[in-house]
Design a protein around this motif. Structure first.
Motif, PDB file in Angstrom:
ATOM      1  N   ALA A 187      35.954  30.939  49.052  1.00 35.50           N
ATOM      2  CA  ALA A 187      36.321  31.888  50.110  1.00 35.50           C
ATOM      3  C   ALA A 187      35.234  31.995  51.179  1.00 35.50           C
ATOM      4  O   ALA A 187      35.547  32.151  52.366  1.00 35.50           O
ATOM      5  N   HIS A 188      33.952  31.906  50.783  1.00 38.65           N
ATOM      6  CA  HIS A 188      32.887  31.991  51.800  1.00 38.65           C
ATOM      7  C   HIS A 188      33.147  30.988  52.926  1.00 38.65           C
ATOM      8  O   HIS A 188      32.942  31.274  54.099  1.00 38.65           O
ATOM      9  N   VAL A 189      33.604  29.798  52.572  1.00 39.76           N
ATOM     10  CA  VAL A 189      33.859  28.758  53.571  1.00 39.76           C
ATOM     11  C   VAL A 189      34.938  29.222  54.561  1.00 39.76           C
ATOM     12  O   VAL A 189      34.873  28.940  55.766  1.00 39.76           O
ATOM     13  N   SER A 208      24.338  30.846  49.407  1.00 39.75           N
ATOM     14  CA  SER A 208      24.413  32.284  49.138  1.00 39.75           C
ATOM     15  C   SER A 208      23.361  32.674  48.117  1.00 39.75           C
ATOM     16  O   SER A 208      22.457  31.903  47.808  1.00 39.75           O
ATOM     17  N   GLY A 209      23.504  33.902  47.580  1.00 41.75           N
ATOM     18  CA  GLY A 209      22.542  34.366  46.596  1.00 41.75           C
ATOM     19  C   GLY A 209      22.692  33.642  45.269  1.00 41.75           C
ATOM     20  O   GLY A 209      21.747  33.538  44.490  1.00 41.75           O
ATOM     21  N   GLY A 210      23.874  33.108  44.998  1.00 41.93           N
ATOM     22  CA  GLY A 210      24.104  32.447  43.719  1.00 41.93           C
ATOM     23  C   GLY A 210      24.400  30.963  43.841  1.00 41.93           C
ATOM     24  O   GLY A 210      24.444  30.267  42.826  1.00 41.93           O
ATOM     25  N   VAL A 229      19.399  29.056  47.209  1.00 41.30           N
ATOM     26  CA  VAL A 229      18.442  29.325  48.292  1.00 41.30           C
ATOM     27  C   VAL A 229      18.312  30.826  48.567  1.00 41.30           C
ATOM     28  O   VAL A 229      17.206  31.330  48.825  1.00 41.30           O
ATOM     29  N   GLY A 230      19.417  31.582  48.471  1.00 44.03           N
ATOM     30  CA  GLY A 230      19.342  33.032  48.691  1.00 44.03           C
ATOM     31  C   GLY A 230      18.464  33.698  47.630  1.00 44.03           C
ATOM     32  O   GLY A 230      17.704  34.628  47.915  1.00 44.03           O
ATOM     33  N   GLU A 231      18.577  33.183  46.410  1.00 42.90           N
ATOM     34  CA  GLU A 231      17.756  33.688  45.306  1.00 42.90           C
ATOM     35  C   GLU A 231      16.272  33.427  45.618  1.00 42.90           C
ATOM     36  O   GLU A 231      15.416  34.272  45.354  1.00 42.90           O
ATOM     37  N   PHE A 250      14.924  33.226  48.632  1.00 46.46           N
ATOM     38  CA  PHE A 250      14.536  34.222  49.646  1.00 46.46           C
ATOM     39  C   PHE A 250      14.228  35.554  48.954  1.00 46.46           C
ATOM     40  O   PHE A 250      13.236  36.216  49.257  1.00 46.46           O
ATOM     41  N   ASP A 251      15.105  35.959  48.026  1.00 52.01           N
ATOM     42  CA  ASP A 251      14.927  37.255  47.363  1.00 52.01           C
ATOM     43  C   ASP A 251      13.654  37.282  46.512  1.00 52.01           C
ATOM     44  O   ASP A 251      12.905  38.262  46.520  1.00 52.01           O
ATOM     45  N   LYS A 252      13.394  36.183  45.788  1.00 57.92           N
ATOM     46  CA  LYS A 252      12.219  36.166  44.907  1.00 57.92           C
ATOM     47  C   LYS A 252      10.920  36.075  45.705  1.00 57.92           C
ATOM     48  O   LYS A 252       9.927  36.722  45.367  1.00 57.92           O
ATOM     49  N   GLY A 305      15.976  39.993  50.157  1.00 58.81           N
ATOM     50  CA  GLY A 305      14.888  39.243  50.774  1.00 58.81           C
ATOM     51  C   GLY A 305      15.272  38.455  52.021  1.00 58.81           C
ATOM     52  O   GLY A 305      14.430  38.260  52.899  1.00 58.81           O
ATOM     53  N   GLY A 306      16.512  37.987  52.088  1.00 57.61           N
ATOM     54  CA  GLY A 306      16.918  37.144  53.219  1.00 57.61           C
ATOM     55  C   GLY A 306      16.680  37.813  54.567  1.00 57.61           C
ATOM     56  O   GLY A 306      15.903  37.308  55.391  1.00 57.61           O
ATOM     57  N   PRO A 307      17.319  38.976  54.789  1.00 55.95           N
ATOM     58  CA  PRO A 307      17.114  39.638  56.078  1.00 55.95           C
ATOM     59  C   PRO A 307      15.664  40.066  56.296  1.00 55.95           C
ATOM     60  O   PRO A 307      15.151  39.955  57.413  1.00 55.95           O
ATOM     61  N   GLY A 336      28.266  31.741  53.342  1.00 58.35           N
ATOM     62  CA  GLY A 336      27.463  32.484  52.368  1.00 58.35           C
ATOM     63  C   GLY A 336      26.392  33.293  53.076  1.00 58.35           C
ATOM     64  O   GLY A 336      26.120  33.086  54.271  1.00 58.35           O
ATOM     65  N   GLY A 337      25.772  34.213  52.340  1.00 54.23           N
ATOM     66  CA  GLY A 337      24.824  35.160  52.939  1.00 54.23           C
ATOM     67  C   GLY A 337      23.712  34.508  53.753  1.00 54.23           C
ATOM     68  O   GLY A 337      23.339  35.010  54.820  1.00 54.23           O
ATOM     69  N   VAL A 338      23.187  33.373  53.283  1.00 55.43           N
ATOM     70  CA  VAL A 338      22.065  32.744  53.997  1.00 55.43           C
ATOM     71  C   VAL A 338      22.531  32.141  55.335  1.00 55.43           C
ATOM     72  O   VAL A 338      21.727  31.881  56.230  1.00 55.43           O
ATOM     73  N   ALA A 349      23.772  33.716  57.507  1.00 57.00           N
ATOM     74  CA  ALA A 349      23.442  34.711  58.532  1.00 57.00           C
ATOM     75  C   ALA A 349      22.076  34.432  59.152  1.00 57.00           C
ATOM     76  O   ALA A 349      21.706  35.033  60.156  1.00 57.00           O
ATOM     77  N   ASN A 350      21.320  33.507  58.558  1.00 57.53           N
ATOM     78  CA  ASN A 350      19.945  33.246  59.016  1.00 57.53           C
ATOM     79  C   ASN A 350      19.927  32.543  60.384  1.00 57.53           C
ATOM     80  O   ASN A 350      20.449  31.446  60.539  1.00 57.53           O
ATOM     81  N   GLN A 351      19.276  33.181  61.329  1.00 55.76           N
ATOM     82  CA  GLN A 351      19.282  32.664  62.710  1.00 55.76           C
ATOM     83  C   GLN A 351      18.533  31.344  62.844  1.00 55.76           C
ATOM     84  O   GLN A 351      18.901  30.478  63.630  1.00 55.76           O
TER      85      GLN A 351
HETATM   86  O1  KG4 Z   1      26.944  35.556  50.012  1.00 59.14           O
HETATM   87  P1  KG4 Z   1      26.110  36.734  49.660  1.00 59.14           P
HETATM   88  O2  KG4 Z   1      26.287  38.008  50.460  1.00 59.14           O
HETATM   89  O3  KG4 Z   1      26.261  37.103  48.160  1.00 59.14           O
HETATM   90  C1  KG4 Z   1      26.434  36.109  47.184  1.00 59.14           C
HETATM   91  O4  KG4 Z   1      27.594  35.636  47.006  1.00 59.14           O
HETATM   92  O5  KG4 Z   1      25.388  35.729  46.612  1.00 59.14           O
HETATM   93  O6  KG4 Z   1      24.600  36.238  49.773  1.00 59.14           O
HETATM   94  C2  KG4 Z   1      23.530  37.094  49.507  1.00 59.14           C
HETATM   95  C3  KG4 Z   1      22.262  36.320  49.767  1.00 59.14           C
HETATM   96  C4  KG4 Z   1      21.017  37.078  49.349  1.00 59.14           C
HETATM   97  O7  KG4 Z   1      20.209  36.224  48.571  1.00 59.14           O
HETATM   98  C5  KG4 Z   1      20.356  37.434  50.681  1.00 59.14           C
HETATM   99  O8  KG4 Z   1      18.962  37.506  50.589  1.00 59.14           O
HETATM  100  C6  KG4 Z   1      20.804  36.263  51.541  1.00 59.14           C
HETATM  101  O9  KG4 Z   1      22.140  36.034  51.177  1.00 59.14           O
HETATM  102  N1  KG4 Z   1      20.759  36.566  52.988  1.00 59.14           N
HETATM  103  C7  KG4 Z   1      19.963  35.899  53.857  1.00 59.14           C
HETATM  104  C8  KG4 Z   1      20.129  36.530  55.121  1.00 59.14           C
HETATM  105  N2  KG4 Z   1      21.031  37.544  54.979  1.00 59.14           N
HETATM  106  C9  KG4 Z   1      21.412  37.541  53.661  1.00 59.14           C
HETATM  107  N3  KG4 Z   1      19.130  34.866  53.670  1.00 59.14           N
HETATM  108  C10 KG4 Z   1      18.440  34.412  54.733  1.00 59.14           C
HETATM  109  N4  KG4 Z   1      18.524  34.963  55.968  1.00 59.14           N
HETATM  110  C11 KG4 Z   1      19.355  36.001  56.211  1.00 59.14           C
HETATM  111  N5  KG4 Z   1      19.415  36.538  57.432  1.00 59.14           N
END
Ligand code: KG4
Ligand code: ZN
Length: 367
Positions: free
Chosen positions: A114-116, A152-154, A178-180, A182-184, A195-197, A296-298, A300-302
């Motif tokens: 769905a993210h796609v 994304s985070g997972g 990769v989101g993980e 950023f968070d760690k 951690g991402g934002p 996915g969440g990442v 959003a990274n500019q």
């Molecule tokens: O897709 P998502 O909302 O949830 C999952 O399905 O995992 O992704 C969340 C992940 C988190 O690890 C968060 O740190 C990362 O997306 N994230 C970002 C940014 N915004 C959210 N990573 C890098 N840059 C961002 N701006």
């Protein structure tokens, strides 16, 4: 076809109404970030409890903002995999109950697929009571073959879509997503969760070349590995503050200066983004897709958006940030295409699957 979609796989309770897989009529997201921030990460039991508290109001708000009642809804879609089991159960139970009460077809949707599909939303109802009318959406839907970088985070994966439901997993992470990472890394250097934002905003003022960090070398060109990069940051921070590798990571934030913190954020982000773009660029050269999307969440990274657009020779239209992080609009968008190919599921038969690769869904047809 108006689909009411529900998403509750992690720490966002969301509902949306999407028409024909591309027109957004409403999208409500209740984030639990503030609740989990004090713990530095998502606490599964707390997440499930919060979903229970807000799921009904969130669904009602999505209907209300779309100016609709149940008689306007043609089907219900819900995330059934992957995610936290308690969180998934709340959303699926709500969806199953509503499908029975209102006698609507029900479609179980895979969160990562769905993210796609956030990238397929190209129109928003300007008369909605919410602010979706002001979203800056892509002007047209992606064309096939489509290369999707899912980050994304997972999950971190590269997927080549030949058509709806017809895709091949080119590569994926061998360890951390990769989101993980950023968070760690944010935790190690003392930046708030998620951690991402916080890394991307700290990185704006930082020197992205101050610390030399490694890029993982893997035999498969499309696979990823981010755990070595995370450990490299940990070791570099320990070195920088003059302690050895046995020093506990939770005591590091108090020892690094603000300048070191933002320089670490920038150096880490540069290497993480370069790694993702290197792989996407390689897949682009090898498969010549007609479109490239990130999801996915990442996504959003500019910096990721800037570098991808700079290095790939095609124009990429990015989904708005609100549709990159977890939301139900993407569930409703995918459900439309899914419903063209797969029969609805009996509400009594839907089971949640906390861990399920997208290549194992009922929709997936490997090329
Ligand atoms: O897709 P998502 O909302 O949830 C999952 O399905 O995992 O992704 C969340 C992940 C988190 O690890 C968060 O740190 C990362 O997306 N994230 C970002 C940014 N915004 C959210 N990573 C890098 N840059 C961002 N701006
Ligand atoms: Zn997600």
């Amino acid at each position: 076809m108006n689909i009411l979609a529900i998403e509750s796989s992690c720490d966002e309770t969301a509902a949306a109404v999407v028409q024909d897989g591309k027109r957004l009529l409403s999208s409500v997201v209740n984030s639990q970030i503030d609740i989990h921030a004090v713990y530095g990460g998502v606490v599964p039991e707390v997440a499930a409890r919060s979903h229970i508290e807000v799921i009904n109001p969130v669904i009602n708000q999505a209907l209300d903002e779309a100016n609709m009642t149940w008689s306007d809804i043609d089907a219900i879609a819900v995330t059934y995999a992957p995610g936290l089991i308690g969180s998934l159960l709340v959303g699926t139970l709500a969806a199953r109950t509503l499908a029975v009460i209102h006698n609507k077809p029900l479609y179980p949707i895979h969160h990562v697929e769905a993210h796609v599909y956030a990238n397929f939303i190209t129109e928003a109802d300007q008369s909605s009571k919410s602010s979706i009318g002001s979203l800056s959406l892509p002007t047209r839907q992606p064309e096939f073959p489509m290369l999707a970088l899912i980050v994304s985070g997972g999950h971190s994966q590269l997927v080549l879509f030949k058509n709806h439901g017809d895709y091949e997993l080119l590569g994926q992470t061998q360890d951390d997503a990769v989101g993980e990472a950023f968070d760690k890394v944010a935790k190690i250097i003392g930046l708030p969760y998620p951690g991402g934002p916080s890394i991307s905003s700290a990185a704006k003022q930082g020197d992205s070349h101050r610390y030399a960090l490694p890029k993982a070398k893997l035999s498969d060109p499309y696979n990823f590995s981010f755990s070595g990069l995370k450990t490299a940051v940990l070791r570099a921070v320990q070195r920088e503050v003059g302690v050895d590798f046995t020093f506990p990571s939770h005591e590091l934030p108090a020892r690094i200066s603000d300048q070191q913190r933002i320089d670490f954020a920038a150096s880490f982000q540069r290497v993480a983004v370069e790694t993702l773009v290197d792989k996407a660029e390689r897949a682009y050269r090898d498969f010549s897709p007609r479109s490239v999307v990130i999801a996915g969440g990442v996504a959003a990274n500019q910096e990721l958006r800037r570098e991808l657009s700079e290095r790939l020779p095609l124009s990429i239209e990015y989904a708005p940030m609100q549709l990159c992080t977890d939301n139900a609009a993407m569930i409703g968008a995918l459900a439309y295409y899914y419903a063209q190919q797969v029969a609805p599921t009996d509400p009594l038969d839907i089971e949640v699957i906390p861990s399920l690769s997208m290549t194992k869904t009922a929709w997936h047809n490997d090329v």
